[in-house]
Design a protein around this motif. Structure first.
Motif, PDB file in Angstrom:
ATOM      1  N   UNK A   1      -7.104  -9.412   0.883  1.00  0.00           N
ATOM      2  CA  UNK A   1      -7.301  -9.370   2.326  1.00  0.00           C
ATOM      3  C   UNK A   1      -8.033  -8.109   2.779  1.00  0.00           C
ATOM      4  N   UNK A   2      -8.446  -8.122   4.061  1.00  0.00           N
ATOM      5  CA  UNK A   2      -9.088  -6.972   4.697  1.00  0.00           C
ATOM      6  C   UNK A   2      -8.217  -6.464   5.839  1.00  0.00           C
ATOM      7  N   UNK A   3      -8.412  -5.206   6.221  1.00  0.00           N
ATOM      8  CA  UNK A   3      -7.635  -4.619   7.314  1.00  0.00           C
ATOM      9  C   UNK A   3      -8.104  -5.156   8.663  1.00  0.00           C
ATOM     10  N   UNK A   4      -7.124  -5.381   9.574  1.00  0.00           N
ATOM     11  CA  UNK A   4      -7.387  -5.843  10.929  1.00  0.00           C
ATOM     12  C   UNK A   4      -6.618  -4.954  11.912  1.00  0.00           C
ATOM     13  N   UNK A   5      -6.933  -5.088  13.187  1.00  0.00           N
ATOM     14  CA  UNK A   5      -6.234  -4.319  14.218  1.00  0.00           C
ATOM     15  C   UNK A   5      -4.735  -4.609  14.225  1.00  0.00           C
TER      16      UNK A   5
ATOM     17  N   UNK B   1       0.814  -1.210   0.000  1.00  0.00           N
ATOM     18  CA  UNK B   1       0.000   0.000   0.000  1.00  0.00           C
ATOM     19  C   UNK B   1       0.847   1.259   0.000  1.00  0.00           C
ATOM     20  N   UNK B   2       1.925   1.221   0.769  1.00  0.00           N
ATOM     21  CA  UNK B   2       2.841   2.369   0.818  1.00  0.00           C
ATOM     22  C   UNK B   2       3.561   2.531  -0.511  1.00  0.00           C
ATOM     23  N   UNK B   3       3.888   1.418  -1.185  1.00  0.00           N
ATOM     24  CA  UNK B   3       4.512   1.502  -2.512  1.00  0.00           C
ATOM     25  C   UNK B   3       3.580   2.246  -3.473  1.00  0.00           C
TER      26      UNK B   3
ATOM     27  N   UNK C   1      -8.491  -4.112   1.763  1.00  0.00           N
ATOM     28  CA  UNK C   1      -7.292  -3.289   1.613  1.00  0.00           C
ATOM     29  C   UNK C   1      -7.218  -2.677   0.219  1.00  0.00           C
ATOM     30  N   UNK C   2      -7.590  -3.451  -0.770  1.00  0.00           N
ATOM     31  CA  UNK C   2      -7.526  -2.971  -2.144  1.00  0.00           C
ATOM     32  C   UNK C   2      -8.414  -1.749  -2.344  1.00  0.00           C
ATOM     33  N   UNK C   3      -9.647  -1.816  -1.860  1.00  0.00           N
ATOM     34  CA  UNK C   3     -10.581  -0.688  -2.033  1.00  0.00           C
ATOM     35  C   UNK C   3     -10.067   0.571  -1.341  1.00  0.00           C
TER      36      UNK C   3
ATOM     37  N   UNK D   1      -2.215  -2.264  12.389  1.00  0.00           N
ATOM     38  CA  UNK D   1      -2.077  -0.849  12.720  1.00  0.00           C
ATOM     39  C   UNK D   1      -0.626  -0.395  12.863  1.00  0.00           C
ATOM     40  N   UNK D   2       0.277  -1.287  13.240  1.00  0.00           N
ATOM     41  CA  UNK D   2       1.647  -0.843  13.522  1.00  0.00           C
ATOM     42  C   UNK D   2       2.452  -0.536  12.264  1.00  0.00           C
ATOM     43  N   UNK D   3       1.949  -0.904  11.076  1.00  0.00           N
ATOM     44  CA  UNK D   3       2.813  -0.752   9.915  1.00  0.00           C
ATOM     45  C   UNK D   3       2.090  -0.489   8.579  1.00  0.00           C
ATOM     46  N   UNK D   4       0.807  -0.816   8.433  1.00  0.00           N
ATOM     47  CA  UNK D   4       0.181  -0.766   7.120  1.00  0.00           C
ATOM     48  C   UNK D   4      -0.476   0.579   6.847  1.00  0.00           C
ATOM     49  N   UNK D   5      -0.192   1.131   5.681  1.00  0.00           N
ATOM     50  CA  UNK D   5      -0.575   2.500   5.341  1.00  0.00           C
ATOM     51  C   UNK D   5      -2.060   2.763   5.550  1.00  0.00           C
ATOM     52  N   UNK D   6      -2.917   1.874   5.092  1.00  0.00           N
ATOM     53  CA  UNK D   6      -4.350   2.146   5.122  1.00  0.00           C
ATOM     54  C   UNK D   6      -5.072   1.676   6.363  1.00  0.00           C
ATOM     55  N   UNK D   7      -4.352   1.130   7.349  1.00  0.00           N
ATOM     56  CA  UNK D   7      -5.002   0.563   8.531  1.00  0.00           C
ATOM     57  C   UNK D   7      -5.311   1.637   9.570  1.00  0.00           C
ATOM     58  N   UNK D   8      -6.570   1.791   9.916  1.00  0.00           N
ATOM     59  CA  UNK D   8      -6.983   2.704  10.982  1.00  0.00           C
ATOM     60  C   UNK D   8      -8.359   2.282  11.483  1.00  0.00           C
TER      61      UNK D   8
END
Length: 304
Positions: free
Chosen positions: A74-78, A54-56, A96-98, A81-88
């Motif tokens: 995949x989908x975002x999970x808690x 995602x950051x790329x 994640x794609x959307x 949160x420590x590293x993935x751009x779109x996780x909040x």
């Protein structure tokens, strides 16, 4: 201001008119105007929108790249949160794609984006790589059987594939292509190996010196559960390397050094290596390191 699927959207009347030349004008000087137009016309395929992918995507959008093929199931999970751009807190449970496509379009609404919501596999790899200029492997490091599918398919089409793996407070970076060592020869991963052995071989190919093992706590490494310690620092280092490698591959392909060349930086220890790994993981020292790492993990498993 309204919110659409957890992302703030300004009313259409409040939107700033988009102008590509002005939005990315500060790139000029690092790249020439002609090179900037080449980036705008380029299409990059990114497999994976998780810890680094995602950051790329966001970084290459800001670099001026105008087209993408992006894949993620995949989908975002808690735990992201420590590293993935779109996780909040507003994107937990969302694909994640959307989310990442929405973020990218908020930066450049003129992007050309083809999405692959099922990820990449044998059934769609041809379509995923059709019409692209560069492939980026951002697939989960533990999915060891998926990496060669992407790399080998890209190499067969004459495309380069770049990849990076976060390693503690550092990163390992590789590039593959028709002019480099074949994937199987570099990693020396054999079909008869266990999944754990394949993962070890994969990680060893990105970090021959294994500097990060000096400070990582092995108790938090669980190959069986396919999880290990991660840091935003390592992920951001990967992004910096990949954004740079992408610009090199797209604008100065003659400068791209493919495997057996590797780049490995540990920012905490201040150690950096950019060199040629003769024979890849088949090198006698690499084989010894693989054996030692396997024994350590076996001892750790028996102790737990």
């Amino acid at each position: 201001m309204r919110k659409d699927c957890g992302i703030a959207i300004l009313p259409e009347s409040d939107l700033t008119p988009f102008d590509y030349s002005q939005a990315f004008s500060r790139n000029l000087g690092v790249v020439s105007p002609a090179e900037h137009e080449r980036l705008r016309a380029a299409t990059v395929a990114i497999a994976g929108m998780g810890g680094v992918g995602g950051d790329y995507l966001i970084s290459l959008v800001r670099a001026g790249v105008g087209g993408f093929h992006v894949a993620e199931f995949d989908e975002f999970e808690l735990v992201n949160f420590n590293r993935q751009y779109g996780a909040n807190t507003q994107t937990v449970g969302r694909r994640k794609l959307d989310v990442m496509v929405e973020y990218a379009l908020q930066i450049n609404p003129e992007l050309r984006i083809a999405t692959f919501p099922g990820g990449v596999d044998k059934t769609n790899i041809d379509v995923f790589l059709t019409g692209v200029d560069l492939a980026i492997d951002a697939i989960d490091a533990f999915a060891v059987d998926m990496h060669p599918l992407l790399v080998n398919a890209a190499s067969a089409r004459g495309l380069a594939t770049i990849a990076a793996v976060p390693l503690g407070l550092g990163a390992g970076v590789l590039a593959f292509g028709p002019q480099g060592m074949p994937y199987a020869d570099y990693f020396a991963i054999k079909p008869e190996m266990s999944e754990d052995e394949k993962i070890l071989q994969f990680m060893l190919g990105f970090s021959p010196e294994m500097y990060h093992l000096k400070y990582l706590d092995p108790k938090f490494i669980d190959l069986k559960a396919r999880k290990g310690p991660s840091s935003i620092a390592g992920c951001k280092l990967c992004t910096g390397f990949i954004a740079t490698q992408a610009l090199v591959a797209l604008l100065h392909p003659e400068e791209l050094r493919c495997v057996p060349w590797y780049t490995y930086l540990d920012a905490r220890l201040g150690r950096f290596r950019h060199r040629r790994l003769w024979m890849g993981n088949r090198h006698p020292l690499q084989r010894l390191k693989s054996y030692v790492a396997k024994r350590r993990l076996e001892r750790l498993g028996s102790a737990s």
